[in-house]
Each structure stands twice: as structure tokens, then as C-alpha cells.
Design a protein around this motif. Structure first.
Motif, PDB file in Angstrom:
ATOM      1  N   ALA A 153     114.758 -15.678  81.888  1.00  0.00           N
ATOM      2  CA  ALA A 153     115.629 -16.662  81.250  1.00  0.00           C
ATOM      3  C   ALA A 153     116.812 -16.047  80.515  1.00  0.00           C
ATOM      4  CB  ALA A 153     114.807 -17.525  80.292  1.00  0.00           C
ATOM      5  N   VAL A 154     116.571 -15.054  79.673  1.00  0.00           N
ATOM      6  CA  VAL A 154     117.668 -14.434  78.917  1.00  0.00           C
ATOM      7  C   VAL A 154     118.613 -13.697  79.865  1.00  0.00           C
ATOM      8  CG1 VAL A 154     118.261 -12.741  77.144  1.00  0.00           C
ATOM      9  CG2 VAL A 154     116.306 -14.258  76.804  1.00  0.00           C
ATOM     10  N   LYS A 155     118.067 -12.953  80.800  1.00  0.00           N
ATOM     11  CA  LYS A 155     118.876 -12.145  81.720  1.00  0.00           C
ATOM     12  C   LYS A 155     119.674 -12.998  82.702  1.00  0.00           C
ATOM     13  CE  LYS A 155     120.042  -8.431  84.231  1.00  0.00           C
ATOM     14  NZ  LYS A 155     120.424  -9.020  85.514  1.00  0.00           N
ATOM     15  N   ASN A 156     119.258 -14.231  82.954  1.00  0.00           N
ATOM     16  CA  ASN A 156     119.930 -15.059  83.961  1.00  0.00           C
ATOM     17  C   ASN A 156     121.398 -15.311  83.634  1.00  0.00           C
ATOM     18  OD1 ASN A 156     119.843 -16.524  86.428  1.00  0.00           O
ATOM     19  ND2 ASN A 156     119.677 -18.444  85.323  1.00  0.00           N
ATOM     20  N   ILE A 225     105.364 -22.039  87.365  1.00  0.00           N
ATOM     21  CA  ILE A 225     106.740 -22.348  86.958  1.00  0.00           C
ATOM     22  C   ILE A 225     106.712 -22.625  85.463  1.00  0.00           C
ATOM     23  CG2 ILE A 225     108.704 -23.915  87.224  1.00  0.00           C
ATOM     24  CD1 ILE A 225     107.606 -24.523  90.065  1.00  0.00           C
ATOM     25  N   ILE A 226     107.534 -21.907  84.714  1.00  0.00           N
ATOM     26  CA  ILE A 226     107.596 -22.041  83.256  1.00  0.00           C
ATOM     27  C   ILE A 226     108.751 -22.962  82.895  1.00  0.00           C
ATOM     28  CG2 ILE A 226     107.775 -20.795  81.075  1.00  0.00           C
ATOM     29  CD1 ILE A 226     105.371 -19.941  82.791  1.00  0.00           C
ATOM     30  N   ALA A 234     110.664 -18.653  76.653  1.00  0.00           N
ATOM     31  CA  ALA A 234     110.282 -18.594  78.067  1.00  0.00           C
ATOM     32  C   ALA A 234     109.919 -17.171  78.467  1.00  0.00           C
ATOM     33  CB  ALA A 234     111.427 -19.105  78.941  1.00  0.00           C
ATOM     34  N   ASP A 235     110.738 -16.203  78.059  1.00  0.00           N
ATOM     35  CA  ASP A 235     110.464 -14.808  78.390  1.00  0.00           C
ATOM     36  C   ASP A 235     109.174 -14.323  77.736  1.00  0.00           C
ATOM     37  OD1 ASP A 235     112.749 -14.765  79.882  1.00  0.00           O
ATOM     38  OD2 ASP A 235     113.790 -13.243  78.712  1.00  0.00           O
ATOM     39  N   LEU A 236     108.966 -14.691  76.488  1.00  0.00           N
ATOM     40  CA  LEU A 236     107.757 -14.270  75.781  1.00  0.00           C
ATOM     41  C   LEU A 236     106.501 -14.869  76.416  1.00  0.00           C
ATOM     42  CD1 LEU A 236     108.962 -14.470  72.064  1.00  0.00           C
ATOM     43  CD2 LEU A 236     108.468 -12.397  73.391  1.00  0.00           C
ATOM     44  N   LYS A 237     106.599 -16.095  76.891  1.00  0.00           N
ATOM     45  CA  LYS A 237     105.448 -16.723  77.544  1.00  0.00           C
ATOM     46  C   LYS A 237     105.093 -15.985  78.842  1.00  0.00           C
ATOM     47  CE  LYS A 237     103.247 -19.633  76.622  1.00  0.00           C
ATOM     48  NZ  LYS A 237     101.882 -19.686  76.038  1.00  0.00           N
ATOM     49  N   LEU A 250     114.659  -8.125  73.913  1.00  0.00           N
ATOM     50  CA  LEU A 250     113.990  -9.151  73.105  1.00  0.00           C
ATOM     51  C   LEU A 250     113.819  -8.686  71.666  1.00  0.00           C
ATOM     52  CD1 LEU A 250     111.296 -10.543  75.570  1.00  0.00           C
ATOM     53  CD2 LEU A 250     113.381 -11.665  74.777  1.00  0.00           C
ATOM     54  N   GLY A 251     113.620  -7.393  71.481  1.00  0.00           N
ATOM     55  CA  GLY A 251     113.570  -6.851  70.127  1.00  0.00           C
ATOM     56  C   GLY A 251     114.911  -6.964  69.434  1.00  0.00           C
ATOM     57  N   LEU A 252     115.997  -6.767  70.184  1.00  0.00           N
ATOM     58  CA  LEU A 252     117.339  -6.896  69.614  1.00  0.00           C
ATOM     59  C   LEU A 252     117.620  -8.332  69.177  1.00  0.00           C
ATOM     60  CD1 LEU A 252     119.332  -4.725  72.191  1.00  0.00           C
ATOM     61  CD2 LEU A 252     118.773  -4.101  69.829  1.00  0.00           C
ATOM     62  N   LEU A 253     117.062  -9.283  69.907  1.00  0.00           N
ATOM     63  CA  LEU A 253     117.295 -10.692  69.588  1.00  0.00           C
ATOM     64  C   LEU A 253     116.392 -11.207  68.473  1.00  0.00           C
ATOM     65  CD1 LEU A 253     117.699 -12.203  73.164  1.00  0.00           C
ATOM     66  CD2 LEU A 253     119.476 -12.024  71.417  1.00  0.00           C
TER      67      LEU A 253
END
Length: 264
Positions: A153-156, A225-226, A234-237, A250-253
């Protein structure tokens, strides 16, 4: 709560409920809808978002009354986004819907500053849309440092900035400049999107998983499908379900305040 579904029928039902929760009984009537899949390569799922998932999403959006549907991407390969859509059969399969396919490399963009000396360019078409939906495909591969990387999700949003502004040399087909610090770039582009034009929903295609490399790797069936209103959640799940460690972005965010997020 992050819903998880395992069939296209469940996807339709849960997605329709999400639209109703966000927009009420009017749903998406007379709305302009922006769909951002991961179609960076002219290769089928799980290298890219599957046609089956995208087609179900389009059908649901259309059923919810959307006036106009834009499917947009910025290619990360030698071929253009429009070529990728055609080669993968998306144009033919969706020809009966009111859809426009857009190559984000050809769109006007605007500079979004997220902090001192950090600016990214995003397509202005995002602001013209009433409903913005991200459709990543879940992929695992090694980053530029050889460490495990989650593309979801974040990378998209890596496909949103115009490639021409991030190429290190004229004939490059990649956004080379973003790879000087891939994780920081991923985090910063996500923050720019959240500041400029937050997305309403994320539907993460994990029916098949890619493990290995972005353009070649092992394929594994997963059948999930999440659905989430927040990209980080979403990424953490995904990482929780697959018992994988979080990548550095994800740590940076984690300690960043995300402005104007629709999911807050």
C-alpha cells in the motif's frame, strides 16, 4: 479493523459496505473515481495487480453509481503505462465500462513540500477526483541494500510522480533518483500524497504473492485480499499475517504526523 476477504464475491460485498460507510446512501453517484493499480510492468499477477481483482473493483464502483472511472499508472519499465494496460488485457476486458486509461508520465504535476528541502511532484489530476482508490499487489523482494522489502500500500504511490523528474539519465526507464535512499523516498512520497490528495481506500491484492525480485521471482498462492482505509495499517496487517519484519520505511513513518489524512 482491517477486513480480509478470500473471494471476489466477498470483495464486492465488503467494498460496497465501505463505500456506503464513507459516502452514505448516495454511494458514488455522479462521482469521479480514480483507481491506482500496480501495473509498472507488462507482466501478469502477482508482478502486477490482477485483472480479476481490478475488474471486480470496477464493477463495484460502477454499480455504486460512478460517473467516470480513471485507471492511472506511471510505468517503471521500458514500456509505457498505456502499453502495459493493453498488453495485460485490461483495456479489452474493461471496454464496456466508462473508463479512461491514463499514463501519469504524461500528466501535469505540482510540487508538494513535506518538510524543508524535501519536495515531490504529484499529478494534479488527483485533485479532480471525488474518490481515490489504491489497488496494490502484495510483493516481497530485496531492497537496494539486500534487505527484505514489502511492496504494497505505501509503496504503490511510487508510480504517481512523473518519471521524467526522477531519472538520473535521459534514457533511463526508472525513477533512479528515488533509489538513492529507497526507504526514505517511499516514506516521503506517501507523506506527500497524504498532504496533497489522500486516498479513501486500499484494496491489496494478495491472491498470489511474489517473493524474490520485482520483475522475476517465485510465485506463491495466498488467497487473501486486504481492505483498509490506511496504507500503513494495510502494510502492518500483511506483515502480521505473514510474520515478516517491518521494512525501514514503516519505521520512518512511525513518528510522522500525517496531515489531512482521510483515515484519521
Amino acid at each position: 479493523m482491517v477486513p480480509i476477504v478470500s473471494t471476489l464475491t466477498q470483495l464486492h460485498e465488503d467494498f460496497f459496505q465501505q463505500i456506503e460507510q464513507q459516502h452514505g446512501k448516495k454511494l458514488l453517484r455522479n462521482k469521479k473515481v480514480f483507481l491506482k493499480p500496480n501495473i509498472g510492468y507488462p507482466k501478469p499477477a502477482p508482478f502486477t495487480t490482477s485483472l480479476e481483482v481490478l475488474e471486480q473493483v470496477v464493477e463495484t464502483v460502477y454499480e455504486a453509481g460512478a460517473k467516470e472511472i480513471i485507471i492511472a499508472e506511471g510505468s517503471t519499465s521500458h514500456s509505457s503505462a498505456l502499453e502495459n494496460f493493453k498488453l495485460l488485457g485490461f483495456k479489452e476486458a474493461l471496454q464496456n465500462f466508462p473508463i479512461s486509461f491514463v499514463d501519469l508520465a504524461e500528466e501535469e504535476s505540482v510540487a508538494i513540500t513535506i518538510r524543508k528541502e524535501v519536495t515531490h511532484f504529484l499529478p494534479t489530476i488527483l485533485l479532480e477526483m471525488d474518490y481515490r482508490l489504491s489497488l496494490p499487489v502484495i510483493k516481497f523482494y530485496n531492497d537496494d541494500e539486500g534487505k527484505l522489502f514489502l511492496s504494497n500500500a505505501v509503496k504503490n504511490f511510487f508510480g504517481l510522480p512523473p518519471k521524467a523528474r526522477y531519472k538520473s539519465f535521459e534514457h533511463s526507464y526508472m525513477r533512479d533518483a528515488l533509489h538513492k535512499d529507497l526507504h526514505q523516498s517511499v516514506a516521503d512520497i506517501y507523506l506527500a500524497v497524504e498532504k496533497f490528495a489522500p486516498f479513501h481506500l486500499y484494496i491489496c491484492d494478495g491472491m498470489k504473492l511474489l517473493k524474490g525480485f520485482a520483475e522475476e521471482g517465485a510465485v506463491e498462492s495466498w488467497g487473501k485480499i486486504i481492505i483498509a482505509t490506511n496504507a500503513v495499517e494495510a502494510d502492518l496487517k500483511v506483515l502480521e499475517l505473514l510474520q515478516r519484519p517491518p521494512p525501514r520505511f514503516l519505521g520512518l513513518l512511525k513518528n510522522e504526523k500525517v496531515p489531512n489524512s482521510l483515515s484519521s
